[in-house]
Write a protein that holds these residues in place. Structure first.
Motif, PDB file in Angstrom:
ATOM      1  N   LEU A  97       0.859  -1.189   0.000  1.00 15.48           N
ATOM      2  CA  LEU A  97       0.000   0.000   0.000  1.00 15.48           C
ATOM      3  C   LEU A  97       0.894   1.237   0.000  1.00 15.48           C
ATOM      4  N   ASP A  98       1.249   1.729  -1.198  1.00 11.29           N
ATOM      5  CA  ASP A  98       2.242   2.794  -1.266  1.00 11.29           C
ATOM      6  C   ASP A  98       1.958   3.846  -2.338  1.00 11.29           C
ATOM      7  N   ALA A 100      -1.088   6.584  -3.935  1.00  7.60           N
ATOM      8  CA  ALA A 100      -2.394   7.204  -3.712  1.00  7.60           C
ATOM      9  C   ALA A 100      -3.462   6.553  -4.593  1.00  7.60           C
ATOM     10  N   GLU A 102      -4.743   3.556  -3.791  1.00 10.34           N
ATOM     11  CA  GLU A 102      -4.778   2.140  -3.422  1.00 10.34           C
ATOM     12  C   GLU A 102      -5.472   1.961  -2.066  1.00 10.34           C
ATOM     13  N   PHE A 103      -5.983   0.756  -1.839  1.00 11.92           N
ATOM     14  CA  PHE A 103      -6.619   0.471  -0.549  1.00 11.92           C
ATOM     15  C   PHE A 103      -6.276  -0.941  -0.108  1.00 11.92           C
ATOM     16  N   LEU A 113      -8.497   0.418   4.573  1.00 12.23           N
ATOM     17  CA  LEU A 113      -7.438   1.413   4.692  1.00 12.23           C
ATOM     18  C   LEU A 113      -7.216   2.009   3.309  1.00 12.23           C
ATOM     19  N   LEU A 114      -7.522   3.281   3.151  1.00  5.87           N
ATOM     20  CA  LEU A 114      -7.452   3.947   1.853  1.00  5.87           C
ATOM     21  C   LEU A 114      -6.352   4.994   1.876  1.00  5.87           C
ATOM     22  N   LEU A 115      -5.437   4.900   0.908  1.00  8.62           N
ATOM     23  CA  LEU A 115      -4.324   5.843   0.830  1.00  8.62           C
ATOM     24  C   LEU A 115      -4.725   6.994  -0.081  1.00  8.62           C
ATOM     25  N   LEU A 116      -4.901   8.167   0.504  1.00  8.41           N
ATOM     26  CA  LEU A 116      -5.379   9.327  -0.245  1.00  8.41           C
ATOM     27  C   LEU A 116      -4.239  10.241  -0.672  1.00  8.41           C
ATOM     28  N   ASN A 117      -4.434  10.880  -1.784  1.00 10.83           N
ATOM     29  CA  ASN A 117      -3.578  11.991  -2.179  1.00 10.83           C
ATOM     30  C   ASN A 117      -4.013  13.205  -1.365  1.00 10.83           C
ATOM     31  N   SER A 118      -3.098  14.056  -1.000  1.00  7.35           N
ATOM     32  CA  SER A 118      -3.440  15.208  -0.150  1.00  7.35           C
ATOM     33  C   SER A 118      -4.450  16.138  -0.811  1.00  7.35           C
TER      34      SER A 118
END
Length: 213
Positions: A97-98, A100, A102-103, A113-118
Motif C-alpha cells: 500500500l504505497d 495514492a 490504493e486500498f 485502509l485507503l491511501l489518499l492523495n493530499s
C-alpha cells in the motif's frame, strides 16, 4: 528469483490477496486468490481463479519461444522446467500500500485502509465510498420485446475470479455474466443507456437470443 522470494517473505500475510499474472506472450492475464502464504519458504499457494485464459502456460523446456531467463547448458539446450510467465502484480497486500488511490481491506474487522492523495479531499468534505455487491444488475431470461431505456448501469462487482469458460477456439475465455444479461430473448432493445465503473462485462447475450438492438 531471489528478488521475488525476498519480496514475498517481506509480506506479513498474503492470504486472501489476489495475484495477477500475464501470459508470457501477453494473450491474457490469469488471476488467482492466494490461499496460503509461507513466509519462510517464500511460497504462495493459490485457490480460486486461473481460468481466465483459453491456453495453458508453457514450461521453459516445452516451448520454442523460451525467454533469456531460461537456463541452458553449454551447448545451448534448455535445461529448465519452470513456467514461462509475463509481468505480474498483487492486490490487497498491506506492505504494498504505497500509491495514492490504493486500498487494503482488513477482513477480520471489516475495515478499509485507503491511501489518499493530499488533494483528493478537503478537511470539511464528506467522502462516499461505494462497495459493489452485485455482479448482475438486470437479467432478462425468457422474455421478448423488452425495452430498457435511459438506465445508468454502474458499480457492478468484479468477476475475474469467477469460473470462466472457452466459448470458441482461440486463446481467450469468458465469464458467462455481465451487468446486463439477456438470455432466451427475441426483439429486446437497449437504448440510451450508460455503463460506467463496471468491474466486469457490460452486456452479454446468451442462449437463444436474437434481434437485439
Amino acid at each position: 528469483d531471489d528478488e521475488i522470494g525476498t519480496r514475498i517473505a517481506s509480506w506479513s500475510n498474503a492470504t486472501g490477496a489476489v495475484l495477477h499474472a500475464r501470459h508470457s506472450q501477453g494473450w491474457f492475464s490469469n488471476m488467482w486468490e492466494i490461499n496460503s502464504h509461507n513466509r519462510s519458504a517464500s511460497e504462495l499457494r493459490f485457490g480460486r481463479g486461473g481460468s481466465q485464459g483459453g491456453r495453458s502456460w508453457c514450461k521453459c523446456d516445452q516451448c520454442t519461444y523460451v525467454g533469456p531467463w531460461c537456463k541452458r547448458d553449454d551447448d545451448g539446450n534448455v535445461v529448465d522446467d519452470r513456467l514461462i510467465g509475463g509481468g505480474w502484480f498483487v492486490e490487497n497486500i498491506l506492505e504494498e500500500l504505497d500509491v495514492a488511490g490504493e486500498f487494503f481491506y482488513v477482513e477480520s474487522n471489516r475495515t478499509i485502509l485507503l491511501l489518499l492523495n493530499s488533494t483528493d479531499i478537503e478537511d470539511d468534505t464528506d467522502m462516499t465510498l461505494i462497495v459493489p455487491v452485485l455482479a448482475t444488475l438486470i437479467k432478462i431470461d425468457g422474455a421478448d420485446k423488452v425495452t430498457i431505456k435511459n438506465v445508468g448501469f454502474r458499480d457492478a462487482r468484479t468477476t475475474y475470479l469467477e469460473k470462466h469458460g472457452v466459448p470458441s477456439g482461440g486463446d481467450w475465455s469468458l465469464y458467462k455474466g455481465a451487468a446486463l444479461e439477456i438470455a432466451n430473448s427475441i426483439g429486446t432493445t437497449v437504448k440510451a443507456c450508460t455503463f460506467s465503473r463496471l468491474d466486469g462485462t457490460a452486456i452479454i447475450l446468451t442462449e437463444r437470443t436474437r434481434q437485439i438492438t
